[in-house]
Scaffold this motif. Sequence first.
Motif: not given
Length: 302
Positions: A115-119, A185-191, A222-228, A266-269
Motif C-alpha cells: 500500500s505504502k511503497y508498491g508504486n 487505519a495503518m494503511y489503505d488495505h484496499n490498495l 474472522y473479521h480479520s482472518t477473512g479480510g473484512t 483483492f481479498h478472497s477467503v
Amino acid sequence: MQLSSRSTRLSLLALAVCAMAGTAHATNYSLWINGRTSTPGSLSSPADFTYWGGAPALAVQAGINPISVNWDGKSHVSTTNAGIQKALDCYCTGSNWCYVAVHSAGNLQIGYALSKYGNTVRNSSAVPTDGVCTQASGGAKQTGWNIKFVDVGAGAAGGSELADSGAWSTSEELVQDLKTSTARAMYDHNLTRNVNFYMYAGAKGAVTSAVLKGQNDSVVAYHSTGGTSGSAGTRLCNPGQSSLTCPYDLTMGTAANEDGSKKWSFHSVVFRDDTEVFDHYVNQNWAGVISKVRTHMVDTAK
C-alpha cells in the motif's frame, strides 16, 4: 526452407543461445513472512525457518526456492517494514517473481509494503547470493514488485481484540499496532497493487474466544482472518452457528459477508475452518492454519 550457408546457421544458433540466456536467470521464489513472536529466526539468514518449523528437507516442501523473511516480531510495522521491502527488492524484481506467504502480523507487513511503497521505483538488478543481495552500479529500475499472490494464514491486518483488551503487554510496540482500530487505519488495505490476497481462516478457539468477536482461531477473529473491511471488526461465524450469538456467516471468495460487510479489494477467503480444528499457532512445526497455506505454496510449485 533450407539454410543457405554455414554462417547463417551459426547466426541463428547464436540468436537461440542469446534468447535462452535471457530467460535463464528468471527465478521464482517463495517468501515466508513471520508474525508476532519472540523467536523469529536470524534476521540476516533467509535459510533460518526457526519460526515456521525448521528448514524444509526439500525446497519444494515450502514452495519453490523458499526464503524466510525474518523480522523481530515485536516492533512497530512502520520501523521494521524496510526489511520486508529489502527482501522484495532482492527476490521480486527484474525477471524474478515471488509467491508470498504470511502469518498473523506478517499480514500487516506485506499489506503495509504494498500500500505504502508498491508504486515506488525500486532497483531491479539485485543478485541474491547466500541471502545477500547486491545491486549493480547504475542498475535497472522498476515500479513496485513482481508478486504472483499473497497467501495469508491467520491474518491480523484487521487487528485483534486481545490487543484492545490488554490481554497482551501494552508496552510492546507491535501490540499497539495490533489494536483493531489502529491496524485498520495503518494503511489503505484496499490498495494491494492488484495483488490477490488469499485468506485462510482458522476457527479452533480457546478461552480467549470470549474476548474475540465471533468465530476465531484463539488470537484473531474472522473479521480479520477473512479480510473484512471497516474501521472495526464485525461478528462473523461459520454456517450453522447460533442465530442468537453469531447469526452472520463469513462468506467464501470475495463476496460480501452475510451481514453485508465487505471484504477489502483483492481479498478472497479460500479456506474457512467449518470443522473448527485449526488454531492460530505455527508451533515451530508448520502447524495450525498455516499448514493449509503451506500445502498451497507447495502445490503452486509443482
